[in-house]
Write a protein that holds these residues in place. Structure first.
Motif, PDB file in Angstrom:
ATOM      1  N   THR A   1       2.194   1.752  -3.414  1.00 27.20           N
ATOM      2  CA  THR A   1       1.146   2.184  -4.338  1.00 27.20           C
ATOM      3  C   THR A   1       0.806   3.656  -4.142  1.00 27.20           C
ATOM      4  O   THR A   1       0.594   4.398  -5.109  1.00 27.20           O
ATOM      5  CB  THR A   1      -0.116   1.330  -4.151  1.00 27.20           C
TER       6      THR A   1
ATOM      7  N   LYS B   1      -4.198  -1.583 -12.364  1.00 30.35           N
ATOM      8  CA  LYS B   1      -5.509  -1.209 -11.824  1.00 30.35           C
ATOM      9  C   LYS B   1      -5.384  -0.669 -10.401  1.00 30.35           C
ATOM     10  O   LYS B   1      -6.178   0.192  -9.989  1.00 30.35           O
ATOM     11  CB  LYS B   1      -6.450  -2.412 -11.854  1.00 30.35           C
ATOM     12  N   ASN B   2      -4.403  -1.141  -9.649  1.00 27.72           N
ATOM     13  CA  ASN B   2      -4.214  -0.648  -8.280  1.00 27.72           C
ATOM     14  C   ASN B   2      -3.883   0.840  -8.265  1.00 27.72           C
ATOM     15  O   ASN B   2      -4.308   1.576  -7.365  1.00 27.72           O
ATOM     16  CB  ASN B   2      -3.104  -1.428  -7.577  1.00 27.72           C
TER      17      ASN B   2
ATOM     18  N   GLN C   1       0.290  -4.505 -11.109  1.00 29.40           N
ATOM     19  CA  GLN C   1      -1.161  -4.395 -11.273  1.00 29.40           C
ATOM     20  C   GLN C   1      -1.545  -2.930 -11.502  1.00 29.40           C
ATOM     21  O   GLN C   1      -1.807  -2.187 -10.552  1.00 29.40           O
ATOM     22  CB  GLN C   1      -1.869  -4.950 -10.045  1.00 29.40           C
TER      23      GLN C   1
ATOM     24  N   THR D   1       0.836  -1.209   0.000  1.00 28.32           N
ATOM     25  CA  THR D   1       0.000   0.000   0.000  1.00 28.32           C
ATOM     26  C   THR D   1       0.866   1.252   0.000  1.00 28.32           C
ATOM     27  O   THR D   1       0.604   2.216  -0.735  1.00 28.32           O
ATOM     28  CB  THR D   1      -0.934   0.014   1.224  1.00 28.32           C
TER      29      THR D   1
ATOM     30  N   THR E   1       1.269   6.435  -7.062  1.00 30.19           N
ATOM     31  CA  THR E   1       0.066   7.154  -7.482  1.00 30.19           C
ATOM     32  C   THR E   1       0.222   8.657  -7.296  1.00 30.19           C
ATOM     33  O   THR E   1      -0.262   9.452  -8.118  1.00 30.19           O
ATOM     34  CB  THR E   1      -1.157   6.660  -6.691  1.00 30.19           C
TER      35      THR E   1
ATOM     36  N   LEU F   1      -4.807   3.063 -10.604  1.00 25.38           N
ATOM     37  CA  LEU F   1      -6.008   3.807 -10.986  1.00 25.38           C
ATOM     38  C   LEU F   1      -7.019   3.843  -9.840  1.00 25.38           C
ATOM     39  O   LEU F   1      -7.681   4.865  -9.612  1.00 25.38           O
ATOM     40  CB  LEU F   1      -6.631   3.172 -12.226  1.00 25.38           C
ATOM     41  N   ASP F   2      -7.130   2.731  -9.120  1.00 23.79           N
ATOM     42  CA  ASP F   2      -8.035   2.723  -7.962  1.00 23.79           C
ATOM     43  C   ASP F   2      -7.522   3.655  -6.871  1.00 23.79           C
ATOM     44  O   ASP F   2      -8.310   4.401  -6.260  1.00 23.79           O
ATOM     45  CB  ASP F   2      -8.160   1.298  -7.403  1.00 23.79           C
ATOM     46  N   MET F   3      -6.218   3.630  -6.627  1.00 20.07           N
ATOM     47  CA  MET F   3      -5.641   4.496  -5.603  1.00 20.07           C
ATOM     48  C   MET F   3      -5.769   5.964  -5.998  1.00 20.07           C
ATOM     49  O   MET F   3      -5.934   6.836  -5.141  1.00 20.07           O
ATOM     50  CB  MET F   3      -4.174   4.137  -5.364  1.00 20.07           C
ATOM     51  N   GLU F   4      -5.691   6.248  -7.298  1.00 16.73           N
ATOM     52  CA  GLU F   4      -5.846   7.629  -7.760  1.00 16.73           C
ATOM     53  C   GLU F   4      -7.198   8.191  -7.324  1.00 16.73           C
ATOM     54  O   GLU F   4      -7.276   9.317  -6.809  1.00 16.73           O
ATOM     55  CB  GLU F   4      -5.720   7.697  -9.277  1.00 16.73           C
ATOM     56  N   MET F   5      -8.257   7.420  -7.491  1.00 17.39           N
ATOM     57  CA  MET F   5      -9.573   7.888  -7.087  1.00 17.39           C
ATOM     58  C   MET F   5      -9.666   7.998  -5.566  1.00 17.39           C
ATOM     59  O   MET F   5     -10.229   8.971  -5.037  1.00 17.39           O
ATOM     60  CB  MET F   5     -10.651   6.939  -7.615  1.00 17.39           C
ATOM     61  N   ASN F   6      -9.093   7.041  -4.852  1.00 13.44           N
ATOM     62  CA  ASN F   6      -9.084   7.116  -3.388  1.00 13.44           C
ATOM     63  C   ASN F   6      -8.330   8.348  -2.912  1.00 13.44           C
ATOM     64  O   ASN F   6      -8.756   9.023  -1.960  1.00 13.44           O
ATOM     65  CB  ASN F   6      -8.438   5.859  -2.796  1.00 13.44           C
TER      66      ASN F   6
END
Length: 317
Positions: free
Chosen positions: A113, A154-155, A152, A110, A117, A157-162
């Protein structure tokens, strides 16, 4: 209590348009840095001071992240200001979410990531360059490398939104580089000696790029204080090597306050100066930066990054 803050001082009616524009930009930055949205929470320091059995100090991890940021940004010829933005995202997010290094692999993943990010987002929103013709293409190449060099994507891109949600979409922090540039705009040396003006800007940037490695500085002092202290340290360097023009340089505070709504807490600046000297005990010689000026570098538009590559070994506080 704010150490440098905005006040409603009016400028002269005959002010040059460029100076007026710089004053307005500085006023906006001073207001913005007072907002709690962009301030670094003390939680960051608590997390970084924690212990971990599997790795070295989290401070060293953060240091390594800053090293990687600078290497990546330099490789793609982006302006180094984007590192300051990425570090702001990283520090604020890890503070808000209490992200720290502990004894499990998920936490380490984490942490990594979040770091990747933060740079991904900073480049997407703030990357600039004076050395390339097609900035959009260069930015796309850099973003693709970040995204597809990870196991990964996608991790990220997901973290970007978070991250955007956690930061409440406040993604335009006042940076040390912006203050360094604007303070130099008001410095009297610009009208007296081009060489000194170039050196003051370059040496101030040199110090603020180092300050990014030290979260204690970023948490204790606002960006305006750090940049102003760096400028004062640069003046001391000039005075030590050539005392003749320093009478005018002593007017830097008056020059700054005469053009803008700035109130300087001299005690805070002095404290910050001392800490910056621990980070950077010796500034490069004047000739080191004067050489850039003699080769036609225009400090308002382009800075020779060969003379501003900050070392990355800093002291522990």
């Amino acid at each position: 209590m704010y150490h440098i803050f905005y006040s409603n001082k009016e400028g002269g009616l005959n002010m040059q348009s460029s100076t007026r524009g710089a004053m307005e930009e500085l006023d906006c930055l001073l207001v913005k840095e007072q907002s709690s949205q962009y301030q670094i929470s003390p939680t960051l320091l608590w997390n970084l001071n924690g212990k971990n059995k599997k790795c070295s100090s989290p401070l060293r991890w953060r240091h390594a992240i800053c090293d990687w940021y600078y290497d990546f940004v330099d490789h793609f010829h982006f302006d180094r200001e984007v590192v300051g933005v990425a570090v702001n995202y990283f520090d604020r997010y890890t503070s808000i979410n209490a992200v720290s290094l502990d004894d499990n692999e998920n936490a380490l993943s984490t942490y990594h990531t979040v770091a990747v990010t933060a740079l991904f987002l900073a480049i997407k929103l703030h990357a600039t360059s004076c050395e390339v013709d097609d900035l959009q293409e260069l930015r796309n190449r850099a973003l693709s490398k970040i995204l597809y060099d990870t196991p990964q994507p996608k991790n990220i891109l997901d973290m970007e939104m978070n991250m955007l949600k956690a930061l409440e979409w406040s993604v335009n922090p006042p940076t040390l580089h912006q203050f360094a540039f604007l303070f130099n705009k008001f410095h009297p040396s610009r009208e007296i000696c081009t060489g000194s003006g170039s050196y003051i800007y370059e040496a101030t940037r040199y110090q603020v790029e180092l300050a990014i490695f030290v979260p204690q500085l970023l948490a204790k002092f606002k960006p305006s204080i750090i940049a102003f202290a760096a400028m004062k340290n640069t003046e001391e360097k000039i005075a030590a090597g050539n005392p003749v023009p320093t009478t005018d340089m002593k007017l830097s505070y008056e020059a700054l306050t005469s053009h803008s709504g700035v109130v300087v807490d001299s005690t805070a600046v002095a404290q910050c100066q001392m800490l910056l000297k621990r980070v950077c005990p010796e500034l490069p010689d004047l000739e080191h930066f004067h050489e850039a000026a003699t080769h036609g570098t225009i400090i308002d538009m382009q800075v020779d990054r060969n003379f501003a590559n900050s070392p990355t070994i800093v002291v522990d506080f």
